[in-house]
Design a protein around this motif. Structure first.
Motif, PDB file in Angstrom:
ATOM      1  N   LEU A  59       0.838  -1.201   0.000  1.00  0.00           N
ATOM      2  CA  LEU A  59       0.000   0.000   0.000  1.00  0.00           C
ATOM      3  C   LEU A  59       0.874   1.252   0.000  1.00  0.00           C
ATOM      4  N   THR A  60       1.555   1.454  -1.122  1.00  0.00           N
ATOM      5  CA  THR A  60       2.396   2.641  -1.290  1.00  0.00           C
ATOM      6  C   THR A  60       1.525   3.846  -1.630  1.00  0.00           C
ATOM      7  N   TRP A  61       2.123   5.018  -1.606  1.00  0.00           N
ATOM      8  CA  TRP A  61       1.371   6.229  -1.959  1.00  0.00           C
ATOM      9  C   TRP A  61       0.764   6.146  -3.357  1.00  0.00           C
ATOM     10  N   PRO A  62       1.536   5.721  -4.374  1.00  0.00           N
ATOM     11  CA  PRO A  62       0.931   5.617  -5.719  1.00  0.00           C
ATOM     12  C   PRO A  62      -0.264   4.669  -5.755  1.00  0.00           C
ATOM     13  N   VAL A  63      -0.159   3.536  -5.036  1.00  0.00           N
ATOM     14  CA  VAL A  63      -1.269   2.578  -5.012  1.00  0.00           C
ATOM     15  C   VAL A  63      -2.483   3.195  -4.322  1.00  0.00           C
ATOM     16  N   LEU A  64      -2.261   3.895  -3.221  1.00  0.00           N
ATOM     17  CA  LEU A  64      -3.364   4.548  -2.516  1.00  0.00           C
ATOM     18  C   LEU A  64      -4.002   5.642  -3.362  1.00  0.00           C
ATOM     19  N   ASN A  65      -3.181   6.335  -4.143  1.00  0.00           N
ATOM     20  CA  ASN A  65      -3.731   7.344  -5.062  1.00  0.00           C
ATOM     21  C   ASN A  65      -4.648   6.697  -6.096  1.00  0.00           C
ATOM     22  N   ILE A  66      -4.227   5.528  -6.603  1.00  0.00           N
ATOM     23  CA  ILE A  66      -5.047   4.805  -7.574  1.00  0.00           C
ATOM     24  C   ILE A  66      -6.349   4.338  -6.932  1.00  0.00           C
ATOM     25  N   LEU A  67      -6.273   3.850  -5.683  1.00  0.00           N
ATOM     26  CA  LEU A  67      -7.485   3.440  -4.964  1.00  0.00           C
ATOM     27  C   LEU A  67      -8.436   4.623  -4.777  1.00  0.00           C
ATOM     28  N   GLU A  68      -7.854   5.782  -4.520  1.00  0.00           N
ATOM     29  CA  GLU A  68      -8.675   6.985  -4.343  1.00  0.00           C
ATOM     30  C   GLU A  68      -9.402   7.338  -5.637  1.00  0.00           C
ATOM     31  N   HIS A  69      -8.712   7.225  -6.766  1.00  0.00           N
ATOM     32  CA  HIS A  69      -9.349   7.489  -8.066  1.00  0.00           C
ATOM     33  C   HIS A  69     -10.427   6.437  -8.368  1.00  0.00           C
ATOM     34  N   ALA A  70     -10.155   5.185  -7.976  1.00  0.00           N
ATOM     35  CA  ALA A  70     -11.154   4.126  -8.179  1.00  0.00           C
ATOM     36  C   ALA A  70     -12.400   4.406  -7.349  1.00  0.00           C
ATOM     37  N   LEU A  71     -12.204   4.953  -6.166  1.00  0.00           N
ATOM     38  CA  LEU A  71     -13.322   5.322  -5.295  1.00  0.00           C
ATOM     39  C   LEU A  71     -14.219   6.352  -5.987  1.00  0.00           C
ATOM     40  N   THR A  72     -13.591   7.337  -6.630  1.00  0.00           N
ATOM     41  CA  THR A  72     -14.337   8.359  -7.370  1.00  0.00           C
ATOM     42  C   THR A  72     -15.103   7.737  -8.538  1.00  0.00           C
ATOM     43  N   ALA A  73     -14.434   6.834  -9.265  1.00  0.00           N
ATOM     44  CA  ALA A  73     -15.081   6.179 -10.412  1.00  0.00           C
ATOM     45  C   ALA A  73     -16.282   5.338  -9.960  1.00  0.00           C
ATOM     46  N   CYS A  74     -16.131   4.639  -8.832  1.00  0.00           N
ATOM     47  CA  CYS A  74     -17.242   3.819  -8.315  1.00  0.00           C
ATOM     48  C   CYS A  74     -18.425   4.699  -7.916  1.00  0.00           C
ATOM     49  N   ALA A  75     -18.121   5.826  -7.255  1.00  0.00           N
ATOM     50  CA  ALA A  75     -19.192   6.754  -6.866  1.00  0.00           C
ATOM     51  C   ALA A  75     -19.923   7.266  -8.098  1.00  0.00           C
ATOM     52  N   LEU A  76     -19.161   7.591  -9.152  1.00  0.00           N
ATOM     53  CA  LEU A  76     -19.762   8.071 -10.394  1.00  0.00           C
ATOM     54  C   LEU A  76     -20.631   6.981 -11.014  1.00  0.00           C
ATOM     55  N   TYR A  77     -20.159   5.730 -10.959  1.00  0.00           N
ATOM     56  CA  TYR A  77     -20.938   4.618 -11.516  1.00  0.00           C
ATOM     57  C   TYR A  77     -22.274   4.483 -10.793  1.00  0.00           C
ATOM     58  N   PHE A  78     -22.245   4.521  -9.458  1.00  0.00           N
ATOM     59  CA  PHE A  78     -23.486   4.365  -8.689  1.00  0.00           C
ATOM     60  C   PHE A  78     -24.446   5.524  -8.928  1.00  0.00           C
ATOM     61  N   VAL A  79     -23.897   6.742  -9.074  1.00  0.00           N
ATOM     62  CA  VAL A  79     -24.748   7.897  -9.395  1.00  0.00           C
ATOM     63  C   VAL A  79     -25.430   7.684 -10.743  1.00  0.00           C
ATOM     64  N   LYS A  80     -24.658   7.221 -11.704  1.00  0.00           N
ATOM     65  CA  LYS A  80     -25.208   6.959 -13.039  1.00  0.00           C
ATOM     66  C   LYS A  80     -26.248   5.840 -12.982  1.00  0.00           C
ATOM     67  N   GLU A  81     -25.945   4.784 -12.238  1.00  0.00           N
ATOM     68  CA  GLU A  81     -26.867   3.655 -12.108  1.00  0.00           C
ATOM     69  C   GLU A  81     -28.170   4.107 -11.458  1.00  0.00           C
ATOM     70  N   ASN A  82     -28.054   4.916 -10.394  1.00  0.00           N
ATOM     71  CA  ASN A  82     -29.249   5.422  -9.710  1.00  0.00           C
ATOM     72  C   ASN A  82     -30.083   6.304 -10.622  1.00  0.00           C
ATOM     73  N   ALA A  83     -29.387   7.138 -11.424  1.00  0.00           N
ATOM     74  CA  ALA A  83     -30.106   8.022 -12.342  1.00  0.00           C
ATOM     75  C   ALA A  83     -30.870   7.209 -13.388  1.00  0.00           C
ATOM     76  N   ILE A  84     -30.233   6.164 -13.905  1.00  0.00           N
ATOM     77  CA  ILE A  84     -30.886   5.292 -14.888  1.00  0.00           C
ATOM     78  C   ILE A  84     -32.081   4.588 -14.256  1.00  0.00           C
ATOM     79  N   GLU A  85     -31.875   4.111 -13.014  1.00  0.00           N
ATOM     80  CA  GLU A  85     -32.951   3.408 -12.317  1.00  0.00           C
ATOM     81  C   GLU A  85     -34.143   4.331 -12.070  1.00  0.00           C
TER      82      GLU A  85
END
Length: 562
Positions: A254-280
Motif C-alpha cells: 500500500l504505497t502512496w501511488p497505489v493509494l492514489n489509484i485506490l482513491e481514483h477508483a473510489l471516485t469512479a465507483c461513486a460516479l458509476y453508482f450515481v449513473k446507475e441510480n439516475a438510470i434506475e
C-alpha cells in the motif's frame, strides 16, 4: 514504482561510491527521500530514506558508531552512505558485520564528493519519479472515469484497478453484497454474499506505512474468519452507495501511488453508482407514467404499446386483476393520516412506496404471478396476473402476503383495497381500474381502514350510486334527512347512526340498545324523535324503506364528496 538504491548509485555524482555490504538489496530497496543525519538519530530518519553521514562525533568511538548504525537500520532506512577521509578513514569490520547480519546496505563515499551535489541530484531523480507517478495516476484516473462514461460496468473498473495496483479488489453495494471482484478471496465473497456462514467484524487499523496518506483516516479494516481486508466507503451526495474492498498481501504493497489509484477508483465507483441510480430513477418514472396512462386513459393496446411494454418489462397480453389501495397511516394520537397529506415528507413517501413495491414484487414471486405497480397521491395501483382460480381467492392470498410483511416493516399502516377483474380479462386495464376505484369508494362507506371490497360484491351500492345522481331522488333524500342532520349538528346527537343500528337489528329494541350501550328508555326517546322530525313511522314498512334508502344514498353522496 519509485527509485531504488541502485538508481541512486548509477547517478554520475555517485560514481566514486563503493558498496561495502548489501549489494544484493540495492535493486529492491526503495528510496523515497534523502537526508544528512548525524548522531543521535532518534526519530529523524524515516522509512525508505537514503542517509548520508560524515561520522562526526563517532570517528574515535567505534561503540558510538555502532549505536548510530543500529539506529539507522532500525529506522527502516534504505541505505547508509558514510563519507570517509576526515572523521572516519575506514568503515570498521564490526559495522560491516552488523550490516551483513541485518541485511542492510552500507556505502562508502570519498570525502571530496560534496553532499550538496548528491542531495541535489537524488532529489531531482525523486522529483522526476514523483512527477511520473502523478502522470500515471492521472492517466489511471482518466481511464477509470472513461470506463464509467463509456457505459462499462463495475467488473471493468476492478480489472483496471488490479492492473495498476496488483492488489485483489472487490466492490460491494451498501448491503455488503459483492457485485464485482478481481482475484479477491472467494470465501470472503461467499461470507459477504450470505452464501457461506461466517462472521465479519470491524477491527482497529494497526500502525501502517501509509499513515501519512490523506486516505488513511477513511480506511477500515475487516476480519472475516481468519482473513483480513480493508474497505473504503463509496459516498455520493453524502449517501452510502457501497464499499471498495482491497486485500494486500502485506501493508508494504500500500504505497502512496497505489493509494492514489485506490482513491481514483473510489471516485469512479461513486460516479458509476450515481449513473446507475439516475438510470434506475428514469426507468421507474417511465414505468410509472406508462402504468398510470394505461390505468387512467382509454388507450388502445396496439403493437406499439405492446412493444413499449416489453421494453419496460411488462407483458400486456395476459389477464390481470386490478387492485387499487388507499394508503393511510395512524398518528400517535390514533388519528388517521392520509399518505398524500402535505404533512408527510416526500422522502418518507418514497420510502413507504419502496417497501410497498418490494412486498408486492415478493408476493408476486411467491405466487409465481406477474405484477405491475405504480403510485399516485397516496394511492397504489397493482395489476396482478390472473389464472383459472376465482379472482377473490387469488386476490386475498396475494394481499395476505403483502400485509403480513408490511405490518412488520411500517408500523401503523392501513391500506383499504378496491378489487376488480373485468369479465373479458385482457386489454381492459382502464375498465379494471375504474371498477376497482368504484369498489374502493364504496368500501369507504364502512369507515373501516384495511377493508377489501370486490367490485362484483357492489351491485346494490352501484345501483344506489346511480340513483343518487337523479335530481328528483336527491331532493327526496334531502327533504327526508335534513331535519335529522340539523338536529344532530345542533344537539351533538346521533339520530342517523341510531336508525342505522336499529335497522341493522331488524327493529329489535333490546339488541339495538345493547349495541349502542343505551338504556332502553333512552333508545325509545331517540326513536320517537326520529319519527317526529321526519314525519315517518318506524312501524310502517314503506316509511322504513324510504328512510333506509335515504340514509344509504346520503352516505354514498358523502363519501363521493370526501
Amino acid at each position: 514504482m519509485g527509485i531504488t538504491v541502485k538508481d541512486v548509485l548509477q547517478l554520475p555524482v555517485m560514481k566514486p561510491a563503493k558498496i561495502h555490504v548489501g549489494n544484493e538489496r540495492i535493486e529492491t530497496s526503495q528510496v523515497e527521500w534523502i537526508s544528512v543525519i548525524e548522531t543521535p538519530v532518534e526519530n529523524f530518519v524515516r522509512k525508505n530514506e537514503f542517509v548520508l553521514s560524515t561520522g562526526v562525533g563517532c570517528g574515535d568511538d567505534p561503540d558510538c558508531l555502532e549505536v548510530y548504525v543500529k539506529d539507522v537500520i532500525h529506522s527502516g532506512a534504505s541505505a547508509l552512505a558514510i563519507a570517509t577521509g576526515r572523521y572516519i578513514f575506514k568503515i570498521p569490520d564490526r559495522i560491516q558485520q552488523l550490516a551483513l547480519e541485518q541485511n542492510f546496505t552500507i556505502i562508502e563515499i570519498p570525502w571530496n564528493v560534496r553532499f550538496g551535489d548528491i542531495l541535489q541530484d537524488v532529489l531531482a531523480e525523486i522529483s522526476k519519479e514523483k512527477e511520473f507517478e502523478q502522470k500515471q495516476a492521472e492517466s489511471v484516473r482518466q481511464e477509470l472515469i472513461n470506463c464509467v462514461l463509456n457505459g462499462k460496468g463495475l467488473q471493468e473498473i476492478m480489472t483496471i484497478l488490479f492492473q495498476y495496483s496488483k492488489i485483489p479488489v472487490a466492490i460491494s453495494d451498501h448491503n455488503k453484497i459483492v457485485r464485482a471482484n478481481y482475484d479477491f478471496d472467494q470465501r470472503m465473497i461467499d461470507v459477504l454474499n450470505g452464501v457461506e456462514e461466517g462472521d465479519y467484524e470491524l477491527i482497529p487499523t494497526e500502525e501502517t506505512p501509509f499513515r501519512d496518506h490523506p486516505l488513511y483516516h477513511y480506511i477500515e479494516e475487516y476480519k472475516i474468519g481468519e482473513q483480513f481486508c480493508y474497505q473504503l466507503t463509496i459516498l455520493s451526495n453524502y449517501k452510502k452507495q457501497g464499499y471498495l474492498l482491497f486485500q494486500p498481501r502485506d501493508n508494504e504493497e500500500l504505497t502512496w501511488p497505489v493509494l492514489n489509484i485506490l482513491e481514483h477508483a473510489l471516485t469512479a465507483c461513486a460516479l458509476y453508482f450515481v449513473k446507475e441510480n439516475a438510470i434506475e430513477m428514469t426507468e421507474i418514472r417511465l414505468r410509472d407514467d406508462f402504468l398510470l396512462d394505461l390505468a387512467k386513459s382509454e388507450v388502445e393496446v396496439d403493437k406499439q404499446m405492446l412493444s413499449k411494454a416489453q421494453l419496460l418489462g411488462y407483458e400486456l397480453t395476459l389477464p390481470y386483476i386490478c387492485l387499487v389501495g388507499s394508503i393511510r397511516f395512524k398518528k400517535k394520537n390514533n388519528q388517521i393520516e392520509k399518505a398524500g397529506e402535505q404533512s408527510v415528507l416526500s422522502s418518507s413517501m418514497n420510502s413507504r412506496n419502496y417497501y410497498i413495491q418490494k412486498e408486492v414484487t415478493h408476493a408476486g414471486d411467491v405466487l409465481k404471478r406477474r405484477t405491475m405497480t405504480t403510485f399516485e397521491d397516496g394511492e397504489v395501483i397493482v395489476y396482478l396476473e390472473a389464472d383459472d382460480h376465482p379472482y377473490m381467492e387469488t386476490s386475498n392470498q396475494f394481499l395476505d402476503l403483502i400485509e403480513r410483511r408490511l405490518n412488520e416493516l411500517l408500523a401503523g399502516i392501513n391500506i383499504s383495497w378496491g378489487i376488480s377483474f373485468p369479465k373479458n380479462g385482457v386489454f381492459v386495464f382502464h375498465q379494471g381500474y375504474d371498477q376497482a376505484v368504484t369498489a374502493l369508494n364504496i368500501g369507504k362507506q364502512q369507515h373501516e381502514d384495511g377493508n377489501r371490497t370486490f367490485f362484483s360484491d357492489t351491485r346494490m351500492n352501484r345501483l344506489l350510486m346511480a340513483l343518487s345522481h337523479e335530481k328528483e331522488i336527491e331532493n327526496i333524500v334531502k327533504d327526508t334527512l335534513q331535519p335529522l342532520i340539523l338536529y344532530d349538528q345542533k344537539r351533538q346527537a346521533d339520530l342517523i347512526h341510531t336508525f342505522i343500528v336499529y335497522n341493522k337489528y331488524n327493529s329489535n329494541v333490546s339488541q339495538t340498545a345493547r349495541a349502542l350501550m343505551l338504556h332502553r328508555q333512552s333508545l325509545l326517546h331517540r326513536l320517537r324523535n326520529i319519527e317526529h322530525l321526519t314525519g315517518l313511522s318506524l312501524l310502517n314498512a314503506d316509511d322504513m324503506f324510504l328512510l333506509e334508502l335515504s340514509v344509504r344514498l346520503w352516505k354514498l353522496k358523502k363519501v363521493e364528496e370526501e
